[in-house]
Structures are given as C-alpha cells and as structure tokens.
Enzyme design. Structure first.
Site, short mmCIF file in Angstrom:
data_model
loop_
_atom_site.label_atom_id
_atom_site.label_comp_id
_atom_site.label_asym_id
_atom_site.label_seq_id
_atom_site.Cartn_x
_atom_site.Cartn_y
_atom_site.Cartn_z
N LYS A 1 -8.10 -32.97 -45.22
CA LYS A 1 -8.85 -32.79 -46.47
C LYS A 1 -9.92 -31.71 -46.32
O LYS A 1 -10.30 -31.34 -45.21
CB LYS A 1 -9.41 -34.13 -46.93
CG LYS A 1 -8.26 -34.98 -47.51
CD LYS A 1 -8.68 -36.14 -48.34
CE LYS A 1 -7.42 -36.75 -48.97
NZ LYS A 1 -7.59 -38.10 -49.43
N ARG B 1 -3.50 -42.66 -43.43
CA ARG B 1 -2.45 -41.92 -44.15
C ARG B 1 -2.57 -40.46 -43.70
O ARG B 1 -3.60 -39.83 -43.95
CB ARG B 1 -2.68 -42.07 -45.66
CG ARG B 1 -1.67 -41.37 -46.54
CD ARG B 1 -2.01 -41.61 -48.02
NE ARG B 1 -1.08 -40.90 -48.87
CZ ARG B 1 -1.18 -39.62 -49.18
NH1 ARG B 1 -2.17 -38.90 -48.70
NH2 ARG B 1 -0.28 -39.06 -49.97
N1 PMM Z 1 -4.97 -38.79 -50.79
C1 PMM Z 1 -4.06 -38.04 -51.43
C2 PMM Z 1 -2.94 -38.62 -52.06
N2 PMM Z 1 -2.74 -39.95 -52.01
N3 PMM Z 1 -3.43 -42.07 -51.29
C3 PMM Z 1 -4.33 -42.85 -50.68
N4 PMM Z 1 -4.15 -44.19 -50.64
N5 PMM Z 1 -5.44 -42.34 -50.07
C4 PMM Z 1 -5.71 -41.01 -50.07
O1 PMM Z 1 -6.76 -40.60 -49.53
C5 PMM Z 1 -4.79 -40.15 -50.74
C6 PMM Z 1 -3.64 -40.73 -51.36
C7 PMM Z 1 -4.27 -36.55 -51.49
O2 PMM Z 1 -3.87 -35.97 -50.31
P1 PMM Z 1 -2.41 -35.29 -50.12
O3 PMM Z 1 -2.27 -34.26 -51.22
O4 PMM Z 1 -2.42 -34.68 -48.79
O5 PMM Z 1 -1.35 -36.33 -50.25
#
Ligand code: PMM
Length: 291
Positions: free
Chosen positions: A222, A262
């Site tokens: 991030k 994640r």
């Molecule tokens: N961050 C993203 C997308 N989905 N889901 C959860 N539970 N927690 C998160 O911090 C989260 C998520 C955005 O990041 P990405 O674009 O790398 O998927």
C-alpha cells in the site's frame, strides 16, 4: 503471540493465515492488468497456493483510490471462471466484492467466503447471502466507494472511531442472522485513511483484537509503505519494491495475534508468519518451564 479466534469454514493453519491477492482487474493499484485472460489468472492463483497461500482472494473490481465502479455483470464475468477453476483444483478462494449478487454466484461456484471491503454497507442484501451460506465474512472498515474515499478520512480518534464503526457492522450482521463465528474484522488500511491513520491503527491493534473476533490486515504494497521507503528525492517506492516492508508488517501483526494477512506475494509472508509462530512456541515453552 496471543491466539486468535478462528472463523468457521476457512483453513486453520497453526500460524497466522496468509491470503493471496488475485485481482482480475485492469486497474488495481499494484497488480492491475497483470493477467491476459482466465488461464493466466488461474495459473497465478495456483502458483500462490503452491507458494503457501492458505486462501486466494479473487476480486473483479478495483478499490484503488479514485477508481470508478464497474457494472455487476462485468465483475461477475471477470471473477466467476477464475473461482470455478481454482475450486476445481481444490484451491480455497474467497470472493472480494461488495455486491451480494457477485458474492452469491461466487459462493455457488465454489468460493468459501466473502471479503467485503464495505463491511456490508454497500449492499444491504449481502448479510442475507452470507447468513444463508453460513460462510466466513470479512467486515472491513469502510466509509464510501473508492471515488469518494479521500474526502472521508476525517476522524476524532482513528483507532476508536474505526473500532466503533466496526462494532456497528458487527451488530448489523448479527441482527441479520449471521453467526459471530462467521465474522472477521479488518481495519481497512488505506481506505479513507492517511498514512498516519494506518500507522496509528497498526500501533493500536490491541483495540481491535479486544473485540474478540479474528482480525485480518491488508497492508500489502500500500501507498503508505511506498512513502516510508521513498528515495532521497522523496519519490515513493513503486508497488513492486514494497514486498519486504509488507513481510515486515506481517511479522509485526502476526506477533500481536492477528488471524490473517492479505498479501500480493505469499512466499515471503508465509516465511514471516512461520518464524513468528516458532518464536511464539519457544516463548510459550519457556514460560511453562519458568512456572
Ligand atoms: N485492500 C484492497 C482490496 N481488498 N480487502 C481487505 N479485507 N482488506 C484490505 O486491506 C483490502 C481488501 C486494496 O488492495 P489491492 O488493490 O492490492 O487488492
């Protein structure tokens, strides 16, 4: 490393769970447009499972700050074949969606849980889908869709406000008939949060852990890590340069007792949580022999 409560229906490794990210989107912030088609995305999901990911989180709508929404039909078209094929290969998948219709179809296709970045706020039908399926449901802290979230990052105390807003989402889920053992909480790093908010939440994870539900952390690649690792000219490190910092965060939060992380690159994170688990076992044995 305090032990974390376990949700129903997901793998239960004897360490912090590692969820691999599979964004089947043309525009996610770090890995958007990575796959040319379904076989490519499925191969990457299989590779993440082979690298030790306990679950693969499949998403078809970018939540990058400022992103516009995609129609539900397009989201379904992107994710369904990938979930179906990974399930056929016995890979555990969760569906990363805020839409009940997408969640329902993905669960029918073999997904074992729902990762809802809106914590049930975006679609009032989501709670019913999850209650009927009896599946795990990640309730992430969220204040609005990506297009608007930069304007929503205002808190009196980010840690207490996030805790209180998540408590409301828990209450709404329980009132809709979802079991407490289905729920997983996530502070939603970067979602209507500045870098300072993210660090404050990581510093006071005990406040969320005190809610006695499993906690998931999504720090992977991030922007706040890019800023932390900026070069001398102040240029943020690009997403591909943030994986070591991600693994460091994983080790910190696993040691605090979070249930899962994640991440984009599972291998280093599996190593990190394995190290933390070994250190925790040694610590536990020492305290037993001290007694
Ligand atoms: N961050 C993203 C997308 N989905 N889901 C959860 N539970 N927690 C998160 O911090 C989260 C998520 C955005 O990041 P990405 O674009 O790398 O998927």
């Amino acid at each position: 490393m305090p032990s974390s409560p376990r949700p129903v229906g997901l793998p239960a490794p004897d360490r912090c769970l590692v969820m691999g990210i599979l964004n089947v989107t043309p525009d996610s912030f770090s890995d958007g447009g990575r796959f040319s088609g379904v076989p490519d995305a499925v191969a990457y999901g299989l590779a993440m499972a082979a690298a030790g990911a306990d679950v693969v989180d499949v998403g078809g709508e970018s939540t990058r700050p400022g992103a516009e929404r995609v129609p539900a039909e397009e989201e379904i078209r992107r994710v369904l074949p990938v979930v179906t094929e990974l399930a056929a290969s016995a890979v555990c998948t969760t569906i990363d969606t805020t839409r009940a219709a997408v969640a329902a179809q993905a669960l029918s296709a073999g997904a074992i849980g729902v990762n809802d970045v809106s914590g049930g706020l975006a679609d009032p039908k989501m709670a019913r889908v999850v209650a009927e399926a009896g599946c795990p449901w990640v309730l992430m802290h969220w204040r609005g869709h990506s297009r608007d979230m930069a304007t929503l990052a205002s808190y009196s105390d980010v840690v207490l406000d996030v805790r209180d807003e998540l408590r409301c989402r828990i209450d709404a889920a329980l009132a809709a008939g979802v079991g407490a053992d289905q729920l997983i909480l996530d502070p939603g790093l970067g979602f209507a949060k500045t870098a300072e908010h993210n660090w404050a939440l990581l510093d006071r994870l005990d406040v969320l852990l005190d809610l006695s539900l499993p906690v998931l952390i999504g720090a992977s690649r991030k922007a706040f890590l890019g800023r932390l690792l900026a070069d001398e000219a102040g240029v943020a490190a690009p997403p591909g340069r943030r994986d070591a910092a991600t693994a460091a965060i994983t080790a910190l939060v696993a040691d605090l007792g979070v249930w899962g992380v994640r991440v984009h690159e599972p291998a280093a994170n599996v190593d990190a949580v394995t190290v933390v688990a070994a250190a925790a076992r040694t610590r536990a044995q020492r305290s037993l022999s001290d007694d």
